[in-house]
Design a protein around this motif. Structure first.
Motif, mmCIF file in Angstrom:
data_model
loop_
_atom_site.group_PDB
_atom_site.id
_atom_site.type_symbol
_atom_site.label_atom_id
_atom_site.label_comp_id
_atom_site.label_asym_id
_atom_site.label_seq_id
_atom_site.Cartn_x
_atom_site.Cartn_y
_atom_site.Cartn_z
ATOM 1 N N ALA A 199 0.818 -1.016 -0.012
ATOM 2 C CA ALA A 199 0.053 -0.057 -0.002
ATOM 3 C C ALA A 199 0.852 1.324 -0.090
ATOM 4 O O ALA A 199 0.644 2.284 -0.648
ATOM 5 N N ARG A 200 1.883 1.190 0.631
ATOM 6 C CA ARG A 200 2.922 2.446 0.743
ATOM 7 C C ARG A 200 3.585 2.530 -0.714
ATOM 8 O O ARG A 200 3.506 3.582 -1.148
ATOM 9 N N ARG A 201 4.053 1.520 -1.324
ATOM 10 C CA ARG A 201 4.465 1.575 -2.687
ATOM 11 C C ARG A 201 3.689 2.185 -3.571
ATOM 12 O O ARG A 201 3.702 2.864 -4.521
ATOM 13 N N ASN A 202 2.157 1.587 -3.620
ATOM 14 C CA ASN A 202 1.219 1.992 -4.277
ATOM 15 C C ASN A 202 1.094 3.762 -4.063
ATOM 16 O O ASN A 202 0.762 4.468 -5.126
ATOM 17 N N LEU A 203 1.123 4.096 -2.782
ATOM 18 C CA LEU A 203 1.064 5.651 -2.623
ATOM 19 C C LEU A 203 2.107 6.231 -3.309
ATOM 20 O O LEU A 203 2.129 7.328 -3.631
ATOM 21 N N GLU A 204 3.195 5.517 -2.973
ATOM 22 C CA GLU A 204 4.628 6.123 -3.774
ATOM 23 C C GLU A 204 4.424 6.620 -5.401
ATOM 24 O O GLU A 204 4.658 7.491 -5.972
ATOM 25 N N ILE A 205 3.780 5.362 -5.945
ATOM 26 C CA ILE A 205 3.598 5.547 -7.304
ATOM 27 C C ILE A 205 2.527 6.449 -7.688
ATOM 28 O O ILE A 205 2.669 7.433 -8.578
ATOM 29 N N ALA A 206 1.548 6.524 -6.761
ATOM 30 C CA ALA A 206 0.390 7.591 -7.064
ATOM 31 C C ALA A 206 1.079 8.955 -6.899
ATOM 32 O O ALA A 206 0.616 9.889 -7.650
ATOM 33 N N GLU A 207 1.767 9.326 -5.852
ATOM 34 C CA GLU A 207 2.320 10.479 -5.764
ATOM 35 C C GLU A 207 3.455 11.012 -6.990
ATOM 36 O O GLU A 207 3.528 12.057 -7.380
ATOM 37 N N ARG A 208 4.128 9.989 -7.352
ATOM 38 C CA ARG A 208 4.990 10.188 -8.532
ATOM 39 C C ARG A 208 4.161 10.432 -9.803
ATOM 40 O O ARG A 208 4.548 11.530 -10.525
ATOM 41 N N LEU A 209 3.110 9.930 -10.062
ATOM 42 C CA LEU A 209 2.179 10.114 -11.372
ATOM 43 C C LEU A 209 1.446 11.301 -10.979
ATOM 44 O O LEU A 209 1.121 12.052 -12.126
ATOM 45 N N HIS A 210 1.589 11.838 -9.548
ATOM 46 C CA HIS A 210 0.560 13.001 -9.562
ATOM 47 C C HIS A 210 1.613 14.342 -9.874
ATOM 48 O O HIS A 210 1.299 15.044 -10.474
ATOM 49 N N ALA A 211 2.816 13.781 -9.675
ATOM 50 C CA ALA A 211 3.816 14.858 -10.099
ATOM 51 C C ALA A 211 4.020 15.282 -11.450
ATOM 52 O O ALA A 211 3.954 16.399 -12.034
ATOM 53 N N ILE A 212 3.907 14.112 -12.083
ATOM 54 C CA ILE A 212 3.929 13.984 -13.634
ATOM 55 C C ILE A 212 2.674 14.600 -14.179
ATOM 56 O O ILE A 212 2.705 15.744 -15.048
#
Length: 482
Positions: A199-212
């Protein structure tokens, strides 16, 4: 009811009266023995083999410490701590101790009772100015013994031994359940930790995509709707972590209770689920299962105790109870036990016979009740055997099903991870819409989380299989209650 001592003068019977008395006693004896005792059989057809597929060809027989096959040193430490500190197991051990005491108490009735009574007294009286003083001392030794004509005392002792065997089997069943419970609780903690990491890795992916998405929005390549949708995805991913963390702490506290430790501050180091070995299990044949399950052995021992209770109840129907009492008294008219050096001796022998002539059917009712209770235990035993047969087939089928599902889920996880990487590249290039990228992210998170849950289910299915097969216990290795 204790025998009533006979204080009358000896009765003298003429020959006709003796014959009449003998006929009466014979009638009473036949009447007491005439009640038929029929035990219903627990007829049960045991299948020749299991309905579900068997274990691997190289599977080993179950060892008494089967949990060491998972290759987890921490699990071994936790189980040792649970066996030493579990309140439930300690309470079960006390019930075994109580049954041992009951066996000793029942065995005491097979021996005579010996009582010793020492007395020394001084009595003073005064009448018309004259004082009178009387001193005395005595020692009495009494021996009482009831002759077990009909074997009721022996039957009671044997019933206590069977009950002891049942409590010992109950202890082994509780021990097996405790070990399985600790293993499953430990797997649960490990699985929740891995799910939290996912779940934390998924959050990191979501935050990275949010930056994009945010960068594309600033340059006009993405809409405000795209930015809002991705921000919602970040918030949902962040919210998914919290309940998993709560469940992990609750599982730790539940594991602490199994170990008999204070839940506050309890912790385990943990390890990856994939690092655990999955030992193969060779299931015994269905007929052999009856000797491998301590709960089935306990049900069978209770049947033996019920047979003994019937024997005790039937013995109460038989004529006459014979009790012999022997007493010896040494007394002296002097105060203090030193005065027994010049004693007055007296001895007596008492023989008591007791026969219930009419009880309104109470004794026969006790026999009928004991027989009915045994029939209940027979049905309980049959149900326990049927349930055990079902549990083994369910465990075999469940373990095989989860194994196949886990293998398939690994392939799904790998493909969704590849799809997310490709979707992210295509979104950066402007070839795919944001919705495709979000779907790929959700699919990867779901696939990884499902894979951990299937690995947990496979470990728990393995533990359940060990448990329903008896965990390496064998009836020959258990106490017989002797």
């Amino acid at each position: 009811m204790s025998p009533v001592p006979v204080h009358h003068h000896p009765l003298r019977f003429s020959l006709p009266r003796r014959r009449a008395l003998a006929a009466l006693l014979l009638t009473l004896g036949v009447g007491g023995c005439a009640l038929p005792l029929t035990h219903p059989g627990g007829a049960l057809e045991v299948p020749a083999n299991w309905a579900e597929a068997g274990a691997a060809a190289n599977a080993a027989t179950i060892d008494g410490e089967w949990w060491r096959g998972y290759g987890s040193a921490e699990l071994e430490v936790l189980i040792d701590a649970a066996l030493a500190g579990s309140p439930d197991l300690a309470a079960t051990a006390e019930r075994v101790l109580q049954a041992e005491i009951a066996v000793r108490s029942a065995g005491a009735s097979l021996f005579p009772g010996i009582d010793l009574n020492l007395r020394s007294n001084v009595n003073e009286s005064r009448s018309a100015g004259v004082s009178t003083r009387a001193e005395g001392s005595s020692a009495t030794l009494a021996v009482n013994y009831e002759i077990d004509l009909w074997g009721s005392n022996i039957a009671s002792w044997q019933g206590s031994k069977a009950s002891l065997a049942a409590t010992r089997h109950d202890y082994e069943a509780a021990r097996l359940s405790l070990v399985a419970g600790v293993a499953n609780a430990y797997w649960q903690v490990l699985a929740l930790r891995e799910r939290i990491d996912i779940a934390r890795r998924n959050l990191e992916i979501a935050e990275r995509l949010h930056a994009i998405v945010e960068a594309r929005y600033r340059y006009g390549s993405a809409s405000a709707l795209d930015l809002s949708r991705q921000r919602s995805t970040v918030l949902a991913a962040r919210d998914a972590v919290l309940p998993l963390e709560v469940q992990e702490r609750q599982s730790l506290r539940a594991l602490a209770i199994l170990l008999g430790e204070v839940p506050q501050g309890f912790a385990v180091a943990g390890q990856a689920l994939d690092s655990l070995a999955l030992p193969a299990v060779a299931p015994v044949l269905p007929a052999e299962l009856l000797l491998r399950r301590p709960d089935l052995a306990a049900a069978e021992a209770r049947l033996a105790a019920a047979d003994a209770n019937i024997a005790v109840a039937r013995a109460a129907l038989f004529p006459l109870k014979l009790q012999i009492g022997l007493s010896s008294v040494v007394s002296s008219a002097e105060f203090g036990f030193l005065g027994l050096g010049s004693p007055v001796n007296a001895a007596g022998l008492t023989v008591s016979l007791m026969q219930a002539l009419f009880d309104g059917g109470r004794l026969r009712g006790q026999v009928a009740t004991s027989e009915s209770q045994r029939r209940v235990l027979v049905e309980n035993w049959r149900k326990a055997v049927l349930t055990a047969l079902k549990e083994v087939d369910d465990a075999l089928g469940g373990a095989e099903r989860v194994r196949i599902q886990e293998h398939t889920q690994r392939e799904i996880r790998d493909e969704t991870a590849r799809a997310l990487r490709l979707s992210e590249l295509r979104y950066k290039e402007g070839s795919d819409a944001l919705g495709t990228l979000l779907d790929a992210q959700r699919s990867l998170f779901s696939a990884e989380d499902q894979l951990v849950q299937l690995r947990l289910a496979r470990l728990q299915a393995s533990v359940d299989l060990f448990k329903v097969l008896g965990g390496g216990w064998h009836a020959e290795g258990a106490g017989s209650g002797a």
